[in-house]
Design a protein around this motif. Structure first.
Motif, short mmCIF file in Angstrom:
data_model
loop_
_atom_site.label_atom_id
_atom_site.label_comp_id
_atom_site.label_asym_id
_atom_site.label_seq_id
_atom_site.Cartn_x
_atom_site.Cartn_y
_atom_site.Cartn_z
N LEU A 334 10.43 -8.82 5.80
CA LEU A 334 9.17 -9.44 5.33
C LEU A 334 9.13 -9.63 3.83
CD1 LEU A 334 6.53 -7.56 7.51
CD2 LEU A 334 7.58 -9.78 7.93
N GLY A 335 9.91 -8.83 3.11
CA GLY A 335 9.88 -8.97 1.67
C GLY A 335 10.77 -7.97 0.97
N VAL A 336 11.10 -8.29 -0.26
CA VAL A 336 11.90 -7.42 -1.12
C VAL A 336 11.10 -7.15 -2.38
CG1 VAL A 336 14.02 -7.21 -2.47
CG2 VAL A 336 14.07 -8.33 -0.23
N ILE A 337 11.06 -5.87 -2.76
CA ILE A 337 10.38 -5.48 -4.00
C ILE A 337 11.43 -5.02 -4.99
CG2 ILE A 337 8.74 -3.86 -5.02
CD1 ILE A 337 7.21 -3.92 -2.41
N THR A 338 11.44 -5.67 -6.13
CA THR A 338 12.44 -5.38 -7.15
C THR A 338 11.99 -4.25 -8.06
OG1 THR A 338 11.45 -7.18 -8.45
CG2 THR A 338 13.40 -7.71 -7.14
N PRO A 339 12.92 -3.68 -8.84
CA PRO A 339 12.56 -2.52 -9.69
C PRO A 339 11.42 -2.82 -10.66
CG PRO A 339 14.94 -2.79 -9.59
CD PRO A 339 14.35 -4.01 -8.94
N ALA A 340 10.48 -1.88 -10.74
CA ALA A 340 9.35 -1.99 -11.67
C ALA A 340 8.84 -0.59 -11.97
CB ALA A 340 8.25 -2.86 -11.07
N SER A 341 9.75 0.28 -12.39
CA SER A 341 9.41 1.69 -12.55
C SER A 341 8.32 1.93 -13.59
CB SER A 341 10.66 2.50 -12.93
OG SER A 341 11.25 1.98 -14.10
N GLU A 342 8.36 1.21 -14.71
CA GLU A 342 7.37 1.44 -15.77
C GLU A 342 5.98 1.00 -15.33
OE1 GLU A 342 5.68 2.78 -19.19
OE2 GLU A 342 7.68 3.17 -18.39
N CYS A 344 4.86 0.75 -12.23
CA CYS A 344 4.38 1.68 -11.19
C CYS A 344 3.95 3.01 -11.81
CB CYS A 344 5.47 1.91 -10.15
SG CYS A 344 5.84 0.45 -9.15
N PHE A 345 4.71 3.48 -12.79
CA PHE A 345 4.37 4.75 -13.44
C PHE A 345 3.02 4.65 -14.15
CE2 PHE A 345 4.35 7.30 -17.35
CZ PHE A 345 4.45 8.57 -16.82
N GLN A 346 2.82 3.60 -14.91
CA GLN A 346 1.57 3.45 -15.65
C GLN A 346 0.37 3.32 -14.71
OE1 GLN A 346 1.10 3.89 -18.81
NE2 GLN A 346 3.27 4.08 -19.33
N ALA A 347 0.55 2.59 -13.61
CA ALA A 347 -0.55 2.44 -12.65
C ALA A 347 -0.88 3.78 -12.01
CB ALA A 347 -0.17 1.42 -11.58
N SER A 348 0.15 4.55 -11.64
CA SER A 348 -0.09 5.84 -11.00
C SER A 348 -0.75 6.84 -11.95
CB SER A 348 1.21 6.42 -10.45
OG SER A 348 2.10 6.75 -11.51
N GLN A 349 -0.44 6.75 -13.22
CA GLN A 349 -1.06 7.64 -14.20
C GLN A 349 -2.57 7.46 -14.25
OE1 GLN A 349 1.47 9.91 -14.57
NE2 GLN A 349 0.70 10.14 -16.65
N HIS A 350 -3.03 6.28 -13.93
CA HIS A 350 -4.46 5.98 -13.95
C HIS A 350 -5.07 5.97 -12.55
CE1 HIS A 350 -3.03 4.34 -17.85
NE2 HIS A 350 -4.20 4.76 -18.28
N GLY A 351 -4.27 6.34 -11.55
CA GLY A 351 -4.80 6.37 -10.18
C GLY A 351 -5.16 5.00 -9.66
N LEU A 352 -4.40 3.97 -10.06
CA LEU A 352 -4.70 2.59 -9.67
C LEU A 352 -3.55 1.98 -8.89
CD1 LEU A 352 -6.17 1.24 -13.04
CD2 LEU A 352 -7.47 1.75 -10.96
N PRO A 353 -3.85 1.12 -7.91
CA PRO A 353 -2.79 0.34 -7.28
C PRO A 353 -2.19 -0.61 -8.32
CG PRO A 353 -4.81 0.29 -5.96
CD PRO A 353 -5.16 0.89 -7.28
N VAL A 354 -0.91 -0.92 -8.18
CA VAL A 354 -0.26 -1.83 -9.12
C VAL A 354 -0.95 -3.19 -9.11
CG1 VAL A 354 1.88 -3.08 -9.61
CG2 VAL A 354 1.97 -0.68 -8.94
N VAL A 355 -1.36 -3.66 -7.93
CA VAL A 355 -1.98 -4.99 -7.85
C VAL A 355 -3.33 -5.04 -8.53
CG1 VAL A 355 -0.75 -5.62 -5.73
CG2 VAL A 355 -2.98 -4.46 -5.58
N THR A 356 -3.94 -3.86 -8.73
CA THR A 356 -5.21 -3.79 -9.45
C THR A 356 -4.97 -3.64 -10.95
OG1 THR A 356 -6.28 -2.75 -7.54
CG2 THR A 356 -7.38 -2.51 -9.67
N ALA A 357 -4.02 -2.77 -11.32
CA ALA A 357 -3.76 -2.51 -12.73
C ALA A 357 -2.99 -3.62 -13.40
CB ALA A 357 -3.00 -1.19 -12.86
#
Length: 375
Positions: A334-342, A344-357
């Protein structure tokens, strides 16, 4: 035409604040300082949403919401209960009386607007979209740490932002979704599974045990003991839970995690679309092939109802191509997600989904593409 909001509170300052905030957001506000004044307004106006204080002199908020539910004209009007009390028992009383949502004072402007918008969206999409047409989408990791919870959270958030009401059910024993979103787990009552499903068969009460994120996503997390002891959640009560939750949203996304507990194995029977999350390296793909072989008989579903998402976290050169993965596993990608560690890290630090942040990021666009293929 502006939506009408009936705001009822005996606190003059709080009522004034709600009126200003809602009016500035484009709503028509009908203010009332008592239950009796609210009843008078309801005699000539039909609001789209009611915001209702619980503790008022004379007619209490509980009494007024019961009146709303008993009146055929107002029975379907969404109600937000507003109170200074934060005890889980008070929330349960509100939901049992017929409330749709709950706000605890002091109320922030952004949360007030988010809750009103969320209820209006539910009222608009639910009559034609829930029940037998609800979609149960499960997310299962081929192994731990591949990003299953992150994908489930973000996919649910995409559906929500696209005006589809969605609920995320966290079936992992460690409540990964709540931790990722920095949400506190609610206290659940001891009698939650008494009788024919207990509150699991009561849509209003069940909502009281969901936690809502700032983006509007509702999360239901089940207690850890239920995962390992069949006696705590018999099959008929799990059935009650999933039948009830179909009345609350057209999309129910289930974060299964990477392990198959007795609870998650039973939950698979209710899922009509399963997303298996893996990585494009050989060891992960071998684990995925083994998992698919184990799942096929227990799911009693064709492989057409199973899709694959590959999350490439490392960007290594030994990754298999999408065509190779589909040939190896016999499951559509259905899909491939490429590397985006930074990101994802910044979004998780704020408790936010990546698509929101980071809505304009490449990973957000990739997740939106995956979500579009699930609708």
């Amino acid at each position: 035409m502006a939506y009408k909001v009936l705001a009822v509170d005996d606190d003059r300052d709080l009522l004034r604040m709600m009126v200003l905030v809602l009016q500035n957001a484009g709503y028509e506000v009908l203010p009332a300082r008592s239950g009796s004044e609210a009843l008078s307004i309801l005699g000539s106006h039909l609001p789209d949403v009611v915001i209702l204080d619980v503790m008022m002199p004379g007619i209490s908020g509980y009494d007024l919401v019961r009146w709303l539910r008993a009146n055929p004209v107002t029975a379907a009007v969404p109600v937000i209960m507003l109170t200074a009390k934060a005890l889980q028992q008070d929330k349960a009383f509100g939901f049992e009386a017929g409330a749709d949502d709950y706000l605890t004072k002091p109320v922030s402007h952004s949360e007030l607007l988010m809750r009103v918008k969320s209820l209006l969206r539910r009222a608009t999409v639910m009559p034609a979209a829930v029940g037998s047409t609800s979609h149960f989408i499960g997310f299962l990791g081929a192994k731990g740490g591949v990003g299953t919870t992150t994908l489930a959270i973000n996919t649910a958030s995409v559906l929500l932002s696209g005006e589809h009401e969605a609920i995320l059910v966290d079936l992992q024993p460690i409540t990964s979704a709540l931790i990722t979103l920095n949400l506190a787990a609610p206290a659940l009552p001891a009698n939650m599974t008494n009788g024919n499903g207990g509150v699991l068969a009561d849509a209003n009460a069940l909502q009281g045990f969901m936690v809502q994120h700032s983006n509007g996503l509702r999360v239901l997390s089940l207690p850890s003991p239920w995962h390992y002891n069949d006696a705590l959640l018999p099959a008929e009560q799990l059935d009650a839970l999933f039948r009830t939750i179909t009345t609350l949203a057209p999309f129910v996304l289930v974060d299964i995690g990477c392990g198959l507990t007795p609870l998650t194995r039973r939950a698979l029977a209710f899922i009509d679309r399963l997303i298996v999350v893996t990585e494009p390296e050989r060891p992960s793909l071998e684990l995925t092939r083994s998992l698919l072989g184990e799942l096929r008989p227990s799911l009693n579903k064709s492989y057409a109802q199973i899709g694959l998402v590959s999350i490439n976290r490392s960007g290594g050169g030994l990754s298999r191509s999408p065509a190779e993965m589909e040939r190896m596993l016999g499951v559509p990608l259905l899909g491939v997600i490429t590397p985006a560690s930074e990101v994802c890290f910044q979004a998780s630090q704020h408790g936010l989904p990546v698509v929101t942040a980071y809505p304009s990021s490449i990973i957000a666009e990739q997740i939106r593409t995956i979500a579009s293929r699930l609708q």
